[in-house]
Design a protein around this motif. Structure first.
Motif, short mmCIF file in Angstrom:
data_model
loop_
_atom_site.label_atom_id
_atom_site.label_comp_id
_atom_site.label_asym_id
_atom_site.label_seq_id
_atom_site.Cartn_x
_atom_site.Cartn_y
_atom_site.Cartn_z
N PHE A 28 7.82 -15.19 2.04
CA PHE A 28 7.52 -13.88 2.09
C PHE A 28 6.97 -13.38 0.85
CE2 PHE A 28 11.35 -14.61 4.60
CZ PHE A 28 10.98 -14.15 5.91
N SER A 29 6.02 -12.28 0.82
CA SER A 29 5.48 -11.68 -0.18
C SER A 29 6.40 -10.95 -0.96
CB SER A 29 4.22 -10.93 -0.06
OG SER A 29 3.19 -11.74 0.46
N PRO A 30 6.66 -10.86 -2.08
CA PRO A 30 7.68 -9.89 -2.82
C PRO A 30 7.33 -8.49 -2.66
CG PRO A 30 6.94 -11.50 -4.44
CD PRO A 30 6.11 -11.61 -3.30
N ILE A 31 8.35 -7.67 -2.40
CA ILE A 31 8.19 -6.03 -2.15
C ILE A 31 8.68 -5.43 -3.27
CG2 ILE A 31 8.79 -4.35 -0.68
CD1 ILE A 31 9.19 -6.12 1.67
N SER A 32 7.65 -4.51 -3.72
CA SER A 32 8.01 -3.88 -4.88
C SER A 32 8.87 -2.49 -4.66
CB SER A 32 6.79 -3.33 -5.48
OG SER A 32 6.25 -2.11 -4.66
N ILE A 33 9.63 -2.15 -5.74
CA ILE A 33 10.48 -0.88 -5.84
C ILE A 33 9.75 0.32 -5.25
CG2 ILE A 33 9.91 -0.03 -8.09
CD1 ILE A 33 13.28 0.50 -8.21
N LYS A 34 8.45 0.31 -5.61
CA LYS A 34 7.65 1.41 -4.92
C LYS A 34 7.67 1.49 -3.43
CE LYS A 34 4.42 2.35 -8.91
NZ LYS A 34 4.82 3.67 -9.06
N GLN A 35 7.35 0.21 -2.83
CA GLN A 35 7.14 0.09 -1.35
C GLN A 35 8.62 0.39 -0.70
OE1 GLN A 35 5.06 -3.39 -0.02
NE2 GLN A 35 5.91 -3.06 2.10
N ILE A 36 9.57 -0.10 -1.16
CA ILE A 36 11.04 0.10 -0.70
C ILE A 36 11.39 1.47 -0.69
CG2 ILE A 36 13.49 -0.37 -0.96
CD1 ILE A 36 12.68 -3.25 -2.27
N ALA A 37 10.95 2.27 -1.77
CA ALA A 37 11.54 3.59 -2.00
C ALA A 37 10.67 4.33 -0.77
CB ALA A 37 11.11 4.13 -3.29
#
Lengths: 750, 83
Positions: free
Chosen positions: A569-578
């Motif tokens: 899986f590609s890492p998911i940033s805090i920005k995307q999660i938020a």
């Protein structure tokens, strides 16, 4: 470089970004205690006793009440009559009842439509006093026939037969003192005295309060601890704590002096009596000096034994400290700090908290430690001189380390005194050649630091930036240090973190910013709260990837699969999660509440070089070095600022600052023109060495740095003056008058 | 129940039969304080005045729910003030 085994490398910890509150402060936009106003606001003013000790026979405010614009006048009659214990002492210190106990003690207060009218009304209040005998000096207060400040003021600890002005007594020690002194090649003793000094914060106390008839109210106040203000005001006024909401303003210095109440209950009572209108009170500088809480004055006997090669064998102290009319001197802390830097088999400590007709002492930066350091470190220096021993080598021989039993009992965990002494000895300041009338002084100091009750919350904004909410007012750069620790925890930019200091209704109880605890305690709590949100983010990403939450880990602002077995899986940033929070379960927030553990003890060593003018007695500080174990310097610039600030306050205390009382018991120097704190032109550059022996019980190694720096300057300067003049001054401040007298007569000042 | 050594400042010995080291059976700080109140009632004003603990060298506010480790060394001190 950190001197420990922790090999973590940090991205943000240890950097020096601008402080988040800097722009507002340098442009004047930041709101301090006096900057708030409200519709319908009244202005309060306080009538104060002109006598050091007087019975209040009557108060007549009929004329004052008739003045146009006067809306409320309060006396002690407007406060509950059933308080007892500490709430009664707080109330008594806030406003006098039957007796005014010190010059400046509040007698009555007025709320009016303007400051001018309120002050005019004070002139119209008629008070009939019966002047009583007073006592100011701590040793005088303990004499058999001294005026009694308050009857039956001694607590459970006071031995029978003590002076009635002894409020409390403490004694502790270990080992056989007689054997310890027998082992010594040299035993010296001496009497040392320090005068009361004020914290000297630039911003006077100010508050605006509003209180309805039903006990619901609000307050805006400059303070180090708004939960303390809420608690104390509630206790004094008989309010339900949760009904009083207290918001801290920005604070222009506190240093311990803004951890208690003075004008706040008066503003609340005036508001209630005026029908719930907001009331603002701003103290003048004179009121601050006369009627807030300076530190104690002290009279201290010390006896120390040392072998000819510099090992300390035994030490005894008896400290007598006056804490004003209601007690509260930091004598127990002073005793704990007295010999804390050294391994000594036999120590004995006795302390008296003594009443005098002065304002009640408040905390002042490492309360008690500077006085103790002055007495003990001065005597050790005398012994080093007598035995021709290097003062740093002697301290190295005796320095406590990990596993040492402290002089007050508990064993130290990992501490950095030895590393600090070594760093000091290697510094160029220790070997610069001195000229005529110049001298060098060395001294060590200790403060235990504090964790304390702490409550914080952390929440993600929808764009991935982070809000941190704390309850510890920022008095020395803690917004910056907490933002750095938050950024480090998440792996997001420093600028993506905003640290807010919230009012009492928004978080659980927080102790003040005191005890060098804000960065240590709020930082540790924020670390825990942030990790709650990180765990939640990992859980949400795990659901998205349809894998176990344990298979997701957090690194540098991204949720990542823990390894090949977790999936590709590609890492998911805090920005995307938020940005997806509203679709994945709602807001993401964490909080942490605890009595914070893991306090790291703090040690510092200072070197002062001075020149003494033999014609005037003036002491000029030529150069000054502060070395201190910070544990970990989260924001080195603000750590250095704390080191320098502590040193400057200590220099002032050592050389000029003192409460001067007249024969009438009234304060003679209640203005900065006469109460002389150091200004920039009085000072050299204060050099600093940040020693880092990380605290193993803090996630980032923090110890707390705010207080220790004020302990060593008093003895360091006394030792430097002694080296320059060959005369030992055992009384502070070493003002030109006192130094000149010493030069002419050899008098040690006591 | 295990016994722990509790160290008191010498000025409190007048309330504890002239002892400044007490051996107390307790598993939590709350139990410890209860035993001290029960067995040494003269300590009550001291315990009520605000105290701090050092448990195996670690300074902290009193937490009645805190477990006491085996063979802990406990110091009870006046509540610490800071500036």
């Amino acid at each position: 470089m950190a001197k420990d085994d922790i090999t973590k490398s940090f991205k943000f910890i240890g950097t020096r970004p601008n402080r988040p509150d800097g722009f507002e402060k340098v442009t004047g936009r930041a709101k301090y205690g006096a900057d708030i106003s409200a519709v319908g606001m009244l202005h309060g003013a306080v009538l104060r006793s002109p006598y050091a000790h007087a019975r209040i026979k009557s108060i007549n405010f009929e004329k004052a009440a008739k003045l146009d614009g006067v809306k409320a006048i309060i006396t002690r009659d407007d406060f509950p009559k059933d308080r007892e214990g500490e709430p009664l002492k707080l109330l008594e210190n806030t406003i006098a009842g039957e007796i005014a106990y010190y010059d400046g003690h509040a007698i009555a207060a007025v709320a009016a439509t303007s400051v001018f009218t309120a002050k005019e009304a004070l002139k119209e209040i008629e008070v009939e006093y019966e002047v009583l005998p007073h006592v100011i000096d701590v040793d005088d207060a303990m004499k058999p026939n001294a005026p009694i400040v308050r009857e039956n003021a001694g607590d459970f600890s006071v031995p029978e037969g003590s002076s009635p002005n002894v409020a409390s007594y403490i004694e502790f020690g270990r080992g056989d003192i007689a054997i310890g002194f027998d082992k010594a090649d040299i035993v010296k003793s001496g009497l040392f005295k320090t005068e009361a000094a004020h914290q000297g914060y630039i911003e006077p106390h100010a508050c605006m309060a509003q209180l309805d008839h039903n006990g619901q109210g609000e307050m805006w106040v400059c303070t180090q601890g708004h939960w303390y203000i809420r608690q104390m005001c509630s206790e004094v006024l008989g309010l339900e704590a949760s009904k009083l909401c207290v918001t801290p303003s920005e604070i222009g210095g506190g240093f311990g002096g803004k951890t208690t109440i003075f004008i706040e209950p008066l503003a609340l009572a005036l508001s209630k009596k005026s029908g719930g209108r907001p009331v603002k009170i701003v103290m003048s500088r004179s009121e601050v000096l006369r009627a807030t809480g300076p530190t104690a004055s002290a009279s201290m006997d010390v006896k120390i034994g040392m072998t000819k090669d510099g090992y300390l064998t035994a030490g005894c102290v008896e400290f007598r400290m006056q804490g004003g009319a209601f007690g509260g001197s930091p004598v127990s802390e002073a005793l704990q700090c007295a010999f804390a830097s050294y391994n000594m088999e036999a120590v004995h400590h006795i302390g008296f908290d003594v009443l005098a007709n002065r304002p009640r002492a408040a905390a002042y930066r490492a309360p008690g430690s500077p006085m103790a350091a002055f007495a003990v470190e001065s005597l050790i220096d005398e012994m080093c001189t007598d035995l021709n021993l290097d003062p740093i080598d002697v301290r190295l021989k005796n320095a406590v380390a990990e596993g040492s039993k402290s002089s007050y009992g508990p064993k130290f965990k990992k501490i950095g005194l030895i590393e600090t002494l070594e760093a000091t000895k290697e510094h160029p300041n220790y070997s610069i050649e001195l000229g005529v009338n110049q001298g060098r002084g060395v001294a060590a100091g200790y403060w235990m630091n504090h964790g304390g009750e702490t409550s914080v919350s952390v929440s993600l904004a929808e764009d991935g930036s982070v809000n941190v909410s704390v309850g510890t007012p920022d008095i020395g750069g803690s917004r910056a240090s907490i933002a750095l620790m938050t950024a480090e925890t998440y792996g997001i930019p420093y600028d993506s973190v905003r640290v807010n200091i919230l009012e009492t209704g928004a978080l659980g109880f927080n102790e003040p910013t005191h005890g060098s605890r804000a960065t240590l305690a709020s930082g540790k709590a924020v670390y825990e709260a942030a990790n709650q949100t990180i765990a939640e983010m990992c859980r949400r990403v795990a659901k998205k990837w349809q894998i176990d939450p344990e298979a997701v880990y957090w690194e540098n602002g991204y949720a990542k699969p823990a390894g090949p077995n977790a999936g590709d899986f590609s890492p998911i940033s805090i920005k995307q999660i938020a940005s997806e929070m509203d679709k994945t379960g709602g807001p993401i927030a964490g909080h942490h509440e605890a009595s914070i553990r893991g306090v790291g003890h703090s040690f510092g060593v200072h070197i002062a070089d001075v020149e003494v003018d033999p014609e005037t007695g003036r002491v000029t500080v030529l150069r000054y070095l502060v070395a201190q174990d910070a544990g970990r310097a989260v924001h080195p610039s603000y750590v250095e600022g704390q080191f320098q600030g502590g040193a400057v306050q200590g220099i002032g205390w050592a050389l000029n600052e003192e409460y001067v009382y007249g024969e009438d018991g009234c304060l003679q120097n209640a203005a900065f023109l006469d109460y002389r704190i150091p200004v920039a032109s009085d000072l050299p550059n204060i050099d600093t060495i940040i020693v880092e022996v990380p605290n193993p019980d803090h996630p980032f190694g923090v110890r707390g740095v705010g207080e220790t720096g004020i302990a060593p300057p008093l003895p360091a300067l006394a030792n430097a003056v002694a080296a320059a003049t060959k005369i030992r001054l055992r009384s502070l401040p070493m003002s030109p008058t006192k130094v000149l007298k010493a030069l002419k007569t050899g008098n040690d000042g006591c | 129940m295990m016994a722990v050594n509790v160290y008191l400042w010498a000025s409190l010995k007048k309330f504890t039969n002239d002892k400044d080291i007490l051996t107390i059976e307790a598993t939590t700080i709350g139990e410890l304080i209860s035993v001290l109140r029960r067995d040494f009632p003269g300590l009550k004003p001291f315990l009520d005045s605000g105290i701090s603990f050092a448990i195996n060298g670690e300074l902290s506010n009193p937490n009645s729910n805190e477990s006491i480790p085996d063979e802990a060394e406990i110091y009870i001190m006046q509540k610490l003030k800071g500036g």
